[in-house]
Design a protein around this motif. Structure first.
Motif, PDB file in Angstrom:
ATOM      1  N   ALA A   1       0.733  -1.268   0.172  1.00 30.64           N
ATOM      2  CA  ALA A   1      -0.084   0.044  -0.003  1.00 30.64           C
ATOM      3  C   ALA A   1       1.060   1.374  -0.037  1.00 30.64           C
ATOM      4  O   ALA A   1       0.533   2.124  -0.725  1.00 30.64           O
ATOM      5  N   ILE A   2       2.044   1.354   0.722  1.00 26.79           N
ATOM      6  CA  ILE A   2       2.864   2.218   1.020  1.00 26.79           C
ATOM      7  C   ILE A   2       3.571   2.511  -0.569  1.00 26.79           C
ATOM      8  O   ILE A   2       3.983   3.556  -1.251  1.00 26.79           O
ATOM      9  N   VAL A   3       4.281   1.325  -1.130  1.00 28.17           N
ATOM     10  CA  VAL A   3       5.019   1.285  -2.041  1.00 28.17           C
ATOM     11  C   VAL A   3       4.102   1.820  -3.352  1.00 28.17           C
ATOM     12  O   VAL A   3       4.795   2.633  -4.210  1.00 28.17           O
ATOM     13  N   ARG A   4       3.026   1.369  -3.551  1.00 31.45           N
ATOM     14  CA  ARG A   4       2.164   1.700  -4.598  1.00 31.45           C
ATOM     15  C   ARG A   4       1.854   3.462  -4.710  1.00 31.45           C
ATOM     16  O   ARG A   4       1.735   4.038  -5.680  1.00 31.45           O
ATOM     17  N   SER A   5       1.638   3.630  -3.535  1.00 33.57           N
ATOM     18  CA  SER A   5       1.465   5.257  -3.300  1.00 33.57           C
ATOM     19  C   SER A   5       2.660   5.942  -3.632  1.00 33.57           C
ATOM     20  O   SER A   5       2.434   7.122  -4.331  1.00 33.57           O
ATOM     21  N   ARG A   6       4.042   5.370  -3.754  1.00 39.38           N
ATOM     22  CA  ARG A   6       5.253   5.954  -3.957  1.00 39.38           C
ATOM     23  C   ARG A   6       5.250   5.965  -5.567  1.00 39.38           C
ATOM     24  O   ARG A   6       5.642   6.912  -6.213  1.00 39.38           O
ATOM     25  N   LEU A   7       5.145   4.815  -6.117  1.00 43.97           N
ATOM     26  CA  LEU A   7       5.755   4.367  -7.270  1.00 43.97           C
ATOM     27  C   LEU A   7       4.831   4.635  -8.351  1.00 43.97           C
ATOM     28  O   LEU A   7       5.102   5.202  -9.587  1.00 43.97           O
ATOM     29  N   GLN A   8       3.544   4.561  -7.909  1.00 46.53           N
ATOM     30  CA  GLN A   8       2.349   4.910  -9.000  1.00 46.53           C
ATOM     31  C   GLN A   8       2.441   4.220 -10.148  1.00 46.53           C
ATOM     32  O   GLN A   8       2.467   4.987 -11.421  1.00 46.53           O
TER      33      GLN A   8
ATOM     34  N   PRO B   1       2.110   0.054 -12.027  1.00 44.20           N
ATOM     35  CA  PRO B   1       2.032  -1.440 -12.050  1.00 44.20           C
ATOM     36  C   PRO B   1       3.271  -2.158 -11.539  1.00 44.20           C
ATOM     37  O   PRO B   1       4.249  -1.809 -11.966  1.00 44.20           O
ATOM     38  N   LEU B   2       2.910  -3.287 -10.969  1.00 43.55           N
ATOM     39  CA  LEU B   2       3.888  -3.887 -10.312  1.00 43.55           C
ATOM     40  C   LEU B   2       4.260  -5.296 -10.929  1.00 43.55           C
ATOM     41  O   LEU B   2       3.220  -6.006 -11.176  1.00 43.55           O
ATOM     42  N   THR B   3       5.434  -5.865 -11.224  1.00 45.27           N
ATOM     43  CA  THR B   3       5.724  -7.167 -11.730  1.00 45.27           C
ATOM     44  C   THR B   3       5.384  -8.130 -10.056  1.00 45.27           C
ATOM     45  O   THR B   3       5.394  -7.622  -9.131  1.00 45.27           O
ATOM     46  N   LEU B   4       5.247  -9.409 -10.451  1.00 47.01           N
ATOM     47  CA  LEU B   4       5.048 -10.354  -9.372  1.00 47.01           C
ATOM     48  C   LEU B   4       6.377 -10.296  -8.204  1.00 47.01           C
ATOM     49  O   LEU B   4       6.210 -10.298  -7.276  1.00 47.01           O
TER      50      LEU B   4
ATOM     51  N   VAL C   1      14.215  -7.027 -13.927  1.00 48.05           N
ATOM     52  CA  VAL C   1      12.880  -8.258 -14.070  1.00 48.05           C
ATOM     53  C   VAL C   1      13.062  -8.625 -15.781  1.00 48.05           C
ATOM     54  O   VAL C   1      12.642  -7.675 -16.568  1.00 48.05           O
ATOM     55  N   ILE C   2      13.068  -9.884 -15.766  1.00 46.30           N
ATOM     56  CA  ILE C   2      13.188 -10.532 -17.129  1.00 46.30           C
ATOM     57  C   ILE C   2      11.764 -11.390 -17.200  1.00 46.30           C
ATOM     58  O   ILE C   2      11.520 -12.217 -16.445  1.00 46.30           O
ATOM     59  N   ALA C   3      10.853 -10.953 -18.369  1.00 49.37           N
ATOM     60  CA  ALA C   3       9.690 -11.975 -18.536  1.00 49.37           C
ATOM     61  C   ALA C   3       9.972 -12.929 -19.471  1.00 49.37           C
ATOM     62  O   ALA C   3      10.394 -12.610 -20.532  1.00 49.37           O
ATOM     63  N   VAL C   4       9.408 -14.136 -19.177  1.00 52.76           N
ATOM     64  CA  VAL C   4       9.427 -15.485 -20.189  1.00 52.76           C
ATOM     65  C   VAL C   4       7.880 -15.593 -20.340  1.00 52.76           C
ATOM     66  O   VAL C   4       7.651 -16.309 -19.390  1.00 52.76           O
ATOM     67  N   ASN C   5       7.520 -15.463 -21.467  1.00 50.41           N
ATOM     68  CA  ASN C   5       6.039 -15.453 -21.620  1.00 50.41           C
ATOM     69  C   ASN C   5       5.921 -16.799 -22.376  1.00 50.41           C
ATOM     70  O   ASN C   5       6.466 -17.136 -23.362  1.00 50.41           O
TER      71      ASN C   5
ATOM     72  N   ASP D   1       5.954  -3.266 -16.159  1.00 52.74           N
ATOM     73  CA  ASP D   1       6.805  -3.276 -17.078  1.00 52.74           C
ATOM     74  C   ASP D   1       7.932  -3.834 -16.754  1.00 52.74           C
ATOM     75  O   ASP D   1       8.468  -4.137 -15.576  1.00 52.74           O
ATOM     76  N   TYR D   2       8.714  -4.545 -17.767  1.00 51.94           N
ATOM     77  CA  TYR D   2       9.634  -5.656 -17.564  1.00 51.94           C
ATOM     78  C   TYR D   2      10.834  -5.015 -18.412  1.00 51.94           C
ATOM     79  O   TYR D   2      10.967  -4.483 -19.428  1.00 51.94           O
TER      80      TYR D   2
END
Length: 493
Positions: free
Chosen positions: A56-63, A65-68, A217-221, A321-322
């Motif tokens: 909740a705190i981090v989201r309010s800072r970074l504004q 979407p977050l990766t897993l 972060v590297i995404a392998v889809n 974002d990756y």
């Protein structure tokens, strides 16, 4: 980066109120439910509430979407209000949920921990006797030291550390450090698990935050569906060929996409385990029904239900974002054989014969070995045993020496119960101890002289020069247990 400490007190109080509101939106407070981290430890509970509050705190800072992996890592920040967060730049101070040590590295870690003057470790900690084959004095020390400080102790023969962790301790959304490079195996259950040195482990045991450079972060889809002779092992063999042994350095690899659903939980663990061979900080999968199946099968249904309630934070946000993206269609993926001498020389099976001839690799297959922390689950053993039974039905025996290493006593006892050990022994296989064995060089090999060029094929993870048998002329190749077993009957690459 944005620093909350520099904001006005009024603004900060507003953020705190917002954080408190966000933290109570998921069926009240997620922390109101107490679910043990494992069936073997009393008083140690999964702390999803901390992740919820921190995010909740981090989201309010970074504004954004977050990766897993960001959700899990930032959810374990020691100070989410003031921590700089810049991927590839900042150094994060984190509070892991648990520590795991293998016997060779646990010795110094425990000696150092003793100087902390604590009655027990600050987080649940386990020691696993799997690397050292003959070490009675070491085991006496580890057994008595863990008993004195209330730590978990897995005696020799109980199994390989990473299989034991998967069966008993890993859980979705957790953060664990382990004193072995293949600790990322627990990513198969959606856990961020990182291999570290003993000093880092002691810090966490002594209630000191663990410091980690904020990973990229590297995404392998994954698309399509795995099937036929292709296995989860082939996914990471393919990725290793793409990224090389250095391509994952400083990054976490996240597997995403619809193809994930066709992989078993232990198969996902195999992929994460071998992420160490591309230099990745760790690898992990999003929470899914395959993990639920495995948790239920290992008598941890309460954890599965709890994770389902928390599933919004056990997957990446939309449009996260990756730093790099890789696409793999599982329906088109061939079985691979990687090597020799490096795990990133990836050759699809359809081109392997040509590569053997072109490179003048020794064509005779001297030894085929399955097991290790990477591929020693019940699923791996049962698939190989099925191939062995089919061979027996056609009157075949192995032409190569064939060794089998179960990942744990639970796996060994189960494959004995189900007749799979008999299937292996019928075709000439030898079942080894539930330990690391030849994978880490604990192999008293007699069939070739040192310096004699020869080929072996394993379902292990590493195949660097001399790793398995101390012979620099041994050409070690890596493949799935299925391919290793089949080629044992051919006796030829």
């Amino acid at each position: 980066m944005f620093n909350i400490a520099s904001r006005s007190s009024a603004a900060w109080r507003g953020i705190q109120r917002m954080a408190a509101g966000m933290a109570t939106t998921v069926e009240g407070r997620i922390g109101d439910t107490k679910v043990p981290m494992s069936l073997l430890e009393k008083g140690a509970y999964i702390n999803y509430q901390r992740i919820e509050d921190n995010l909740a705190i981090v989201r309010s800072r970074l504004q954004r979407p977050l990766t897993l992996s960001e959700k899990i890592l930032y959810g374990h920040l020691d100070d989410p209000q003031n921590q700089d967060i810049d991927r590839g730049v900042s150094y994060l101070k984190l509070r892991p949920d648990r520590v795991a040590c293998q016997d060779a590295t646990a010795q110094m870690a425990l000696l150092q921990f003793m100087s902390a003057g604590m009655d027990t470790a600050a987080v649940p900690t386990t020691v696993h006797c799997d690397h050292l084959i003959e070490a009675q004095e070491v085991y006496d020390f580890l057994a008595t030291a863990t008993a004195k400080y209330g730590l978990g102790f897995w005696r020799p023969g109980s199994g390989i550390i990473h299989q034991i962790i998967l069966e008993n301790y890993a859980f979705p959304g957790g953060l664990m450090i382990g004193t072995d490079s293949h600790t990322p195996n627990a990513g198969g259950l959606g856990m961020i698990a990182c291999g570290v040195g003993g000093a880092d482990a002691v810090d966490v045991m002594a209630d000191i935050p663990w410091e980690l450079k904020c990973p990229k972060v590297i995404a392998v889809n994954l698309t399509g569906k795995i099937g036929g002779w292709t296995t989860p092992k082939d996914v990471i063999l393919k990725v290793a060929g793409i990224l090389t042994v250095k391509g994952g350095t400083g990054a976490i690899v996240e597997y995403t996409g619809p193809g994930v659903e066709s992989l078993s939980c232990t198969g996902m663990a195999t992929i994460c385990n071998m992420g160490a061979e591309i230099g990745a900080t760790t690898s992990l999968f999003p929470f899914n029904h395959r993990m639920t199946d495995y948790l239920n099968a290992t008598k941890r249904g309460d954890i599965a239900k709890y994770a389902q309630r928390f599933s919004h934070n056990l997957k990446a946000d939309e449009n996260a974002d990756y730093d790099q993206r890789i696409e793999i269609n599982l329906s088109e993926l061939e079985p691979h054989i990687n090597g020799p001498f490096t795990p990133d020389l990836a050759t699809p099976i359809s081109k392997f014969k040509e590569a053997v001839t072109k490179n003048n690799w020794p064509a005779e297959l001297k030894v085929a070995l399955i097991g290790s922390c990477t591929n020693s689950s019940y699923e791996d053993m049962s698939r190989s045993a099925s191939i062995a039974r089919q061979a027996t039905n056609h009157g075949l025996e192995t032409k190569s020496k064939f060794t089998i290493t179960p990942g744990s006593e639970q796996v060994r006892a189960t494959i004995e119960r189900d007749g799979q050990i008999e299937a292996f022994e019928t075709v000439g296989g030898i079942v080894l101890a539930n330990a690391c064995g030849p994978c880490i060089g604990q192999w008293d090999r007699k069939d070739v002289k040192k310096g004699e060029a020869n080929s072996i094929l394993t379902s292990y993870n590493r195949n660097f020069t001399g790793r398995n048998d101390a012979n620099p002329a041994t050409h070690a190749f890596v493949a799935s247990p299925d391919i290793v077993t089949a080629m044992a009957f051919a006796g030829d690459l």
